[in-house]
Each structure stands twice: as C-alpha cells, then as structure tokens.
Design a protein around this motif. Structure first.
Motif, PDB file in Angstrom:
ATOM      1  N   THR A 202       0.829  -1.207   0.000  1.00  0.00           N
ATOM      2  CA  THR A 202       0.000   0.000   0.000  1.00  0.00           C
ATOM      3  C   THR A 202       0.862   1.254   0.000  1.00  0.00           C
ATOM      4  O   THR A 202       0.614   2.194  -0.771  1.00  0.00           O
ATOM      5  CB  THR A 202      -0.927   0.010   1.229  1.00  0.00           C
ATOM      6  OG1 THR A 202      -1.754  -1.155   1.200  1.00  0.00           O
ATOM      7  CG2 THR A 202      -1.793   1.249   1.237  1.00  0.00           C
ATOM      8  N   ILE A 203       1.885   1.266   0.851  1.00  0.00           N
ATOM      9  CA  ILE A 203       2.790   2.419   0.908  1.00  0.00           C
ATOM     10  C   ILE A 203       3.516   2.584  -0.418  1.00  0.00           C
ATOM     11  O   ILE A 203       3.648   3.700  -0.942  1.00  0.00           O
ATOM     12  CB  ILE A 203       3.788   2.257   2.065  1.00  0.00           C
ATOM     13  CG1 ILE A 203       3.061   2.364   3.408  1.00  0.00           C
ATOM     14  CG2 ILE A 203       4.887   3.309   1.977  1.00  0.00           C
ATOM     15  CD1 ILE A 203       3.940   2.092   4.613  1.00  0.00           C
ATOM     16  N   ALA A 204       3.985   1.467  -0.991  1.00  0.00           N
ATOM     17  CA  ALA A 204       4.698   1.530  -2.275  1.00  0.00           C
ATOM     18  C   ALA A 204       3.787   2.045  -3.381  1.00  0.00           C
ATOM     19  O   ALA A 204       4.205   2.857  -4.222  1.00  0.00           O
ATOM     20  CB  ALA A 204       5.246   0.150  -2.638  1.00  0.00           C
ATOM     21  N   GLY A 205       2.533   1.584  -3.381  1.00  0.00           N
ATOM     22  CA  GLY A 205       1.595   2.056  -4.397  1.00  0.00           C
ATOM     23  C   GLY A 205       1.348   3.547  -4.306  1.00  0.00           C
ATOM     24  O   GLY A 205       1.319   4.250  -5.324  1.00  0.00           O
ATOM     25  N   LEU A 206       1.188   4.050  -3.086  1.00  0.00           N
ATOM     26  CA  LEU A 206       0.966   5.480  -2.903  1.00  0.00           C
ATOM     27  C   LEU A 206       2.186   6.298  -3.301  1.00  0.00           C
ATOM     28  O   LEU A 206       2.076   7.296  -4.026  1.00  0.00           O
ATOM     29  CB  LEU A 206       0.619   5.767  -1.435  1.00  0.00           C
ATOM     30  CG  LEU A 206      -0.762   5.326  -0.946  1.00  0.00           C
ATOM     31  CD1 LEU A 206      -0.853   5.479   0.570  1.00  0.00           C
ATOM     32  CD2 LEU A 206      -1.862   6.144  -1.631  1.00  0.00           C
ATOM     33  N   THR A 207       3.349   5.889  -2.829  1.00  0.00           N
ATOM     34  CA  THR A 207       4.559   6.691  -3.055  1.00  0.00           C
ATOM     35  C   THR A 207       5.009   6.668  -4.503  1.00  0.00           C
ATOM     36  O   THR A 207       5.521   7.668  -5.005  1.00  0.00           O
ATOM     37  CB  THR A 207       5.706   6.210  -2.150  1.00  0.00           C
ATOM     38  OG1 THR A 207       5.960   4.812  -2.387  1.00  0.00           O
ATOM     39  CG2 THR A 207       5.356   6.394  -0.691  1.00  0.00           C
ATOM     40  N   THR A 208       4.831   5.530  -5.193  1.00  0.00           N
ATOM     41  CA  THR A 208       5.256   5.493  -6.589  1.00  0.00           C
ATOM     42  C   THR A 208       4.435   6.441  -7.450  1.00  0.00           C
ATOM     43  O   THR A 208       4.961   7.083  -8.364  1.00  0.00           O
ATOM     44  CB  THR A 208       5.156   4.069  -7.166  1.00  0.00           C
ATOM     45  OG1 THR A 208       3.854   3.532  -6.894  1.00  0.00           O
ATOM     46  CG2 THR A 208       6.205   3.160  -6.545  1.00  0.00           C
ATOM     47  N   TRP A 209       3.147   6.551  -7.161  1.00  0.00           N
ATOM     48  CA  TRP A 209       2.306   7.484  -7.918  1.00  0.00           C
ATOM     49  C   TRP A 209       2.552   8.928  -7.508  1.00  0.00           C
ATOM     50  O   TRP A 209       2.753   9.806  -8.345  1.00  0.00           O
ATOM     51  CB  TRP A 209       0.828   7.126  -7.741  1.00  0.00           C
ATOM     52  CG  TRP A 209       0.385   5.976  -8.579  1.00  0.00           C
ATOM     53  CD1 TRP A 209       0.220   4.675  -8.191  1.00  0.00           C
ATOM     54  CD2 TRP A 209       0.059   5.999  -9.977  1.00  0.00           C
ATOM     55  NE1 TRP A 209      -0.187   3.893  -9.239  1.00  0.00           N
ATOM     56  CE2 TRP A 209      -0.303   4.682 -10.356  1.00  0.00           C
ATOM     57  CE3 TRP A 209       0.032   7.005 -10.939  1.00  0.00           C
ATOM     58  CZ2 TRP A 209      -0.669   4.353 -11.653  1.00  0.00           C
ATOM     59  CZ3 TRP A 209      -0.342   6.684 -12.241  1.00  0.00           C
ATOM     60  CH2 TRP A 209      -0.685   5.374 -12.580  1.00  0.00           C
ATOM     61  N   LEU A 210       2.530   9.189  -6.198  1.00  0.00           N
ATOM     62  CA  LEU A 210       2.712  10.561  -5.722  1.00  0.00           C
ATOM     63  C   LEU A 210       4.092  11.101  -6.073  1.00  0.00           C
ATOM     64  O   LEU A 210       4.249  12.300  -6.321  1.00  0.00           O
ATOM     65  CB  LEU A 210       2.499  10.625  -4.210  1.00  0.00           C
ATOM     66  CG  LEU A 210       1.076  10.341  -3.708  1.00  0.00           C
ATOM     67  CD1 LEU A 210       1.060  10.245  -2.191  1.00  0.00           C
ATOM     68  CD2 LEU A 210       0.115  11.422  -4.192  1.00  0.00           C
ATOM     69  N   GLY A 211       5.095  10.212  -6.092  1.00  0.00           N
ATOM     70  CA  GLY A 211       6.473  10.640  -6.309  1.00  0.00           C
ATOM     71  C   GLY A 211       6.709  11.325  -7.645  1.00  0.00           C
ATOM     72  O   GLY A 211       7.575  12.203  -7.744  1.00  0.00           O
ATOM     73  N   TRP A 212       5.947  10.937  -8.690  1.00  0.00           N
ATOM     74  CA  TRP A 212       6.170  11.582  -9.985  1.00  0.00           C
ATOM     75  C   TRP A 212       4.966  12.364 -10.505  1.00  0.00           C
ATOM     76  O   TRP A 212       5.135  13.341 -11.227  1.00  0.00           O
ATOM     77  CB  TRP A 212       6.605  10.559 -11.030  1.00  0.00           C
ATOM     78  CG  TRP A 212       5.578   9.535 -11.440  1.00  0.00           C
ATOM     79  CD1 TRP A 212       5.315   8.347 -10.827  1.00  0.00           C
ATOM     80  CD2 TRP A 212       4.697   9.590 -12.571  1.00  0.00           C
ATOM     81  NE1 TRP A 212       4.326   7.661 -11.490  1.00  0.00           N
ATOM     82  CE2 TRP A 212       3.936   8.396 -12.581  1.00  0.00           C
ATOM     83  CE3 TRP A 212       4.479  10.529 -13.583  1.00  0.00           C
ATOM     84  CZ2 TRP A 212       2.968   8.123 -13.551  1.00  0.00           C
ATOM     85  CZ3 TRP A 212       3.516  10.265 -14.553  1.00  0.00           C
ATOM     86  CH2 TRP A 212       2.788   9.069 -14.533  1.00  0.00           C
ATOM     87  N   VAL A 213       3.762  11.983 -10.121  1.00  0.00           N
ATOM     88  CA  VAL A 213       2.578  12.685 -10.636  1.00  0.00           C
ATOM     89  C   VAL A 213       2.479  14.088 -10.039  1.00  0.00           C
ATOM     90  O   VAL A 213       2.227  15.071 -10.763  1.00  0.00           O
ATOM     91  CB  VAL A 213       1.302  11.876 -10.344  1.00  0.00           C
ATOM     92  CG1 VAL A 213       0.062  12.694 -10.699  1.00  0.00           C
ATOM     93  CG2 VAL A 213       1.305  10.572 -11.131  1.00  0.00           C
TER      94      VAL A 213
END
Length: 243
Positions: free
Chosen positions: A204-215
């Motif tokens: 869950t954390i990885a899913g959130l951070t991967t999207w937020l990190g570049w979007v």
C-alpha cells in the motif's frame, strides 16, 4: 546604435542568473550528491542481498537490470543538476550541450527503458507496477521530445520538455520523501487497517509513493510552465517593454 543600446540589457540578463539569484541550485545539488552517495554503493557490490528491492522469483535478469537502471539513473540525476542551473547554461553552452547528451543517452533513455521492464516485475504489487511502467514511458517520451526540440532549435519547446524530464528524474528522490510520510501515517495502523499483514501495508505504501512521487511534481511543473508567460507579460507591462 542598436548594438550599443542592447549591451546593458545582456549584462543585466547575465546578472539575473547568477547563482545567488537561484538559491535552490545548491540545496538541489547537495540532496542529489547525498542521495547518490547513500543509494548507489550498495549496488556496486553486485550483491543482491544489499538491494533495497526484494528479489523477484522467476525472472533472473531482474537484479542485473536493476543495477544497470540505478547506474544509468545516477548519470541522469547528477547531470540534470547542471542542466537546470541557469548560470552554468549561459556561461558554458558547449558543456551544457555535452552534458545534455550524457543526460539523454547515458542517463534517461536507458534508465527509462529498464524502468519499464523491471517496473512491470515490481515485487510491491500491481498498483506500483502500473505506476513504474507509466513513469518509465512518460520519462522516456518527455526526454526524447526535449532532445528532438533542441536538435530542431525550438528552444522554447526544448526547455519545457526538459523541465518535465527533470522533475521525472528527481522523482526518485521525492518518492523517498512520500515514503517517509506514508510510513509515519500508515505505520501505526498495521494491526488495525492492515490486520497485522506487513506485506499488505508495504504494498500500500509503495503504491501510494510510486504514484505521488512523480505525478505531483509533474503537475506542479506544468502549472509553473503555464504561469510563466503570464508572469513575464505582467513584468513586461510594468516595465513598458514588449513581452
């Protein structure tokens, strides 16, 4: 007569891009140096046990491709610091072009291709996989568009595409920032929301951070690019100079 009149303007423009007028350049370079110094050495050992990413079963090339991605990505993230430094671009245009070539062909393009492959095999779940693959494609596309615009001497378009490419390159750092935030917020919910399942919480954390990190950085960069012409027009109107 016109040449003499234009010289003060050029001198003033040169003063406007001195390093102390861009206070973010130094902190950016410091963050990048620390990030690379902390992240890269563990992969230079070629020891999978040192990797921050868990091994992926059934796909033997994953770790070698991950190491190559890290090395190419390091070239990209270090070289982009020079490329977004206004005073460096103005004073050393030849170096800017050569570093730009390294950024594109020895950094972003191979790193982005590898990112799409290893991203599709990410051990952090399907949400992170989709984000990683899409990031790799957008990163590749923005950088290639910027390079083509530069080759065509469409420098306005070149600058805009490279700003987008830059924020996607730096997203590997902003990703870590979001990871810390998500860990602080969601960590205490391990026994409640996630039922004690650490793998579920990690995905869950990885899913959130991967999207937020570049979007998020890409959206902010686009808003900044969209506001710049209006800001210049207002400044020109106040000074009486055509935009």
């Amino acid at each position: 007569m016109s040449v003499v009149a234009e010289r003060p303007v050029v001198a003033e423009e040169s003063r406007a891009v001195r390093w102390w007028r861009r206070p973010w350049v130094g902190p950016l370079a410091l963050v990048v140096v620390v990030f690379v110094a902390v992240s890269v050495p563990r992969y230079l050992t070629l020891d999978p046990a040192q990797s921050l990413v868990p091994p992926v079963e059934g796909f033997a090339p994953y770790y070698p491709m991950l190491v190559a991605h890290v090395l190419f990505g390091s070239v990209a993230i270090v070289s982009c610091c020079f490329q977004v430094w206004p005073a460096f671009r103005r004073r050393y245009p030849v170096a800017h072009r050569w570093i730009g070539r390294a950024y594109v062909f020895a950094g972003v393009l191979p790193a982005a291709v590898l990112a799409t492959v290893i991203g599709a095999k990410s051990p952090f779940g399907p949400v992170a996989r989709v984000s990683n693959v899409l990031l790799g494609l957008v990163w590749f596309g923005c950088t290639l568009a910027g390079w083509r615009a530069g080759r065509a001497r469409r420098f306005g378009d070149h600058r805009k595409w490279m700003v987008r490419s830059f924020v996607l390159t730096i997203s590997t750092v902003t990703n870590r920032v979001w990871g810390v935030v998500a860990g602080v917020v969601l960590g205490p919910q391990l026994e409640t929301t996630f039922g004690g399942n650490e793998q579920y919480m990690t995905s869950t954390i990885a899913g959130l951070t991967t999207w937020l990190g570049w979007v998020v950085p890409l959206i902010l960069a686009q808003l900044w690019l969209d506001r710049r012409p209006k800001k210049r027009a207002r400044a020109a109107g106040r000074s009486g100079v055509p935009a």
